[in-house]
Design a protein around this motif. Structure first.
Motif, PDB file in Angstrom:
ATOM      1  N   ARG A 138       6.064  -9.794 -49.268  1.00  0.00           N
ATOM      2  CA  ARG A 138       5.576 -11.012 -49.956  1.00  0.00           C
ATOM      3  C   ARG A 138       5.918 -10.800 -51.482  1.00  0.00           C
ATOM      4  N   TYR A 140       9.009 -11.925 -51.424  1.00  0.00           N
ATOM      5  CA  TYR A 140      10.369 -12.418 -51.154  1.00  0.00           C
ATOM      6  C   TYR A 140      10.071 -14.238 -50.878  1.00  0.00           C
ATOM      7  N   TYR A 141       8.306 -14.620 -50.540  1.00  0.00           N
ATOM      8  CA  TYR A 141       8.083 -15.358 -50.786  1.00  0.00           C
ATOM      9  C   TYR A 141       7.441 -15.348 -51.775  1.00  0.00           C
ATOM     10  N   GLN A 142       7.024 -14.638 -52.949  1.00  0.00           N
ATOM     11  CA  GLN A 142       6.781 -15.395 -54.259  1.00  0.00           C
ATOM     12  C   GLN A 142       7.866 -15.738 -54.792  1.00  0.00           C
ATOM     13  N   ASP A 145       8.160 -19.669 -53.588  1.00  0.00           N
ATOM     14  CA  ASP A 145       7.476 -19.414 -54.328  1.00  0.00           C
ATOM     15  C   ASP A 145       7.425 -20.690 -55.413  1.00  0.00           C
ATOM     16  N   ARG A 164       2.841 -24.482 -49.723  1.00  0.00           N
ATOM     17  CA  ARG A 164       2.827 -22.955 -48.453  1.00  0.00           C
ATOM     18  C   ARG A 164       3.553 -23.650 -46.537  1.00  0.00           C
ATOM     19  N   ARG A 167       7.647 -23.419 -48.084  1.00  0.00           N
ATOM     20  CA  ARG A 167       7.982 -21.816 -47.677  1.00  0.00           C
ATOM     21  C   ARG A 167       7.548 -20.845 -46.147  1.00  0.00           C
ATOM     22  N   ARG A 168       7.299 -21.851 -45.428  1.00  0.00           N
ATOM     23  CA  ARG A 168       7.009 -21.012 -44.110  1.00  0.00           C
ATOM     24  C   ARG A 168       8.088 -21.730 -43.493  1.00  0.00           C
ATOM     25  N   PHE A 171      11.691 -19.883 -44.564  1.00  0.00           N
ATOM     26  CA  PHE A 171      11.986 -18.340 -44.637  1.00  0.00           C
ATOM     27  C   PHE A 171      11.700 -18.722 -42.948  1.00  0.00           C
TER      28      PHE A 171
END
Length: 207
Positions: A138, A140-142, A145, A164, A167-168, A171
């Motif tokens: 999470r 890293y996702y942030q 974002d 979203r 982001r997908r 990554f």
């Protein structure tokens, strides 16, 4: 916080400063990366680390705990390098995106065993472990974002995009590139893929 929880946190912190803790993690990456999860008993990991079998259990509850710890250390390293090397708040969003790709590929590109571990063997985990994996990734996702939002606010990226999905895409593209590299024998430089991957990503994001 009660006394019991405080002791657990302090114990974990002390373990992470221990050379044996690091040796066991590195041994597990090598053994699991080369032999596979189901062919990597604790005894084999301990032998590679140069410690007794029982020593492993002083640091980890079981093999699953080792897997989660390796991923936590890997993501932690990636996040730390991003904060150390990139100016996420001030720099150009497109350049920040390129920096994310460069760091991600750079870490896995010098360690094929780690890439095999994360891209292949870690994915054989059960549902409970997958939830832990999601929690670990999470941060890293942030960061992704944050880069997307900065790009939109600065007019570099399209305002109409679904953040979203973006982001997908970011990554997922990096993840799949590492997977393809390791499954084809790591025969080329992973870092050579930074520019072409960046070109595809930024082409889809630009305003």
């Amino acid at each position: 916080m009660n006394g019991h929880s405080f002791i657990e946190v302090r114990t974990i912190a002390q373990k992470k400063n221990n050379e044996k803790y690091e040796a066991i993690l590195n041994a597990a990456v090598k053994v699991i990366g080369q032999a596979g999860y189901h062919n990597a008993p604790i005894s084999k990991i301990a032998r590679e680390a140069g410690v007794a079998d029982g020593t492993v259990y002083l640091y980890f509850k079981n093999k699953e705990d080792i897997l989660i710890s390796i991923l936590r250390e890997t993501i932690g390293t990636i996040v730390d390098r991003i904060h150390d090397e990139l100016q996420l708040g001030d720099g150009d969003a497109a350049e920040s995106l390129k920096g994310l790709i460069t760091i991600y590929f750079g870490i896995f590109g010098v360690n094929p065993d780690l890439a095999m571990f994360t891209q292949v063997h870690l994915r054989q985990s059960n549902a409970e472990m997958r939830k832990q994996i999601g929690d670990i990734i999470r941060p890293y996702y942030q960061i992704i974002d944050e880069v997307i939002l900065k790009g939109i606010e600065s007019g570099v990226f399209r305002e109409s995009m679904d953040k979203r999905i973006a982001r997908r895409m970011i990554f997922g593209t990096m993840d799949e590139t590492v997977t393809a590299w390791i499954l084809t024998g790591a025969k080329y430089s992973l870092e050579s893929q930074v520019q072409p991957v960046y070109d595809v990503m930024v082409g889809g994001l630009r305003a």
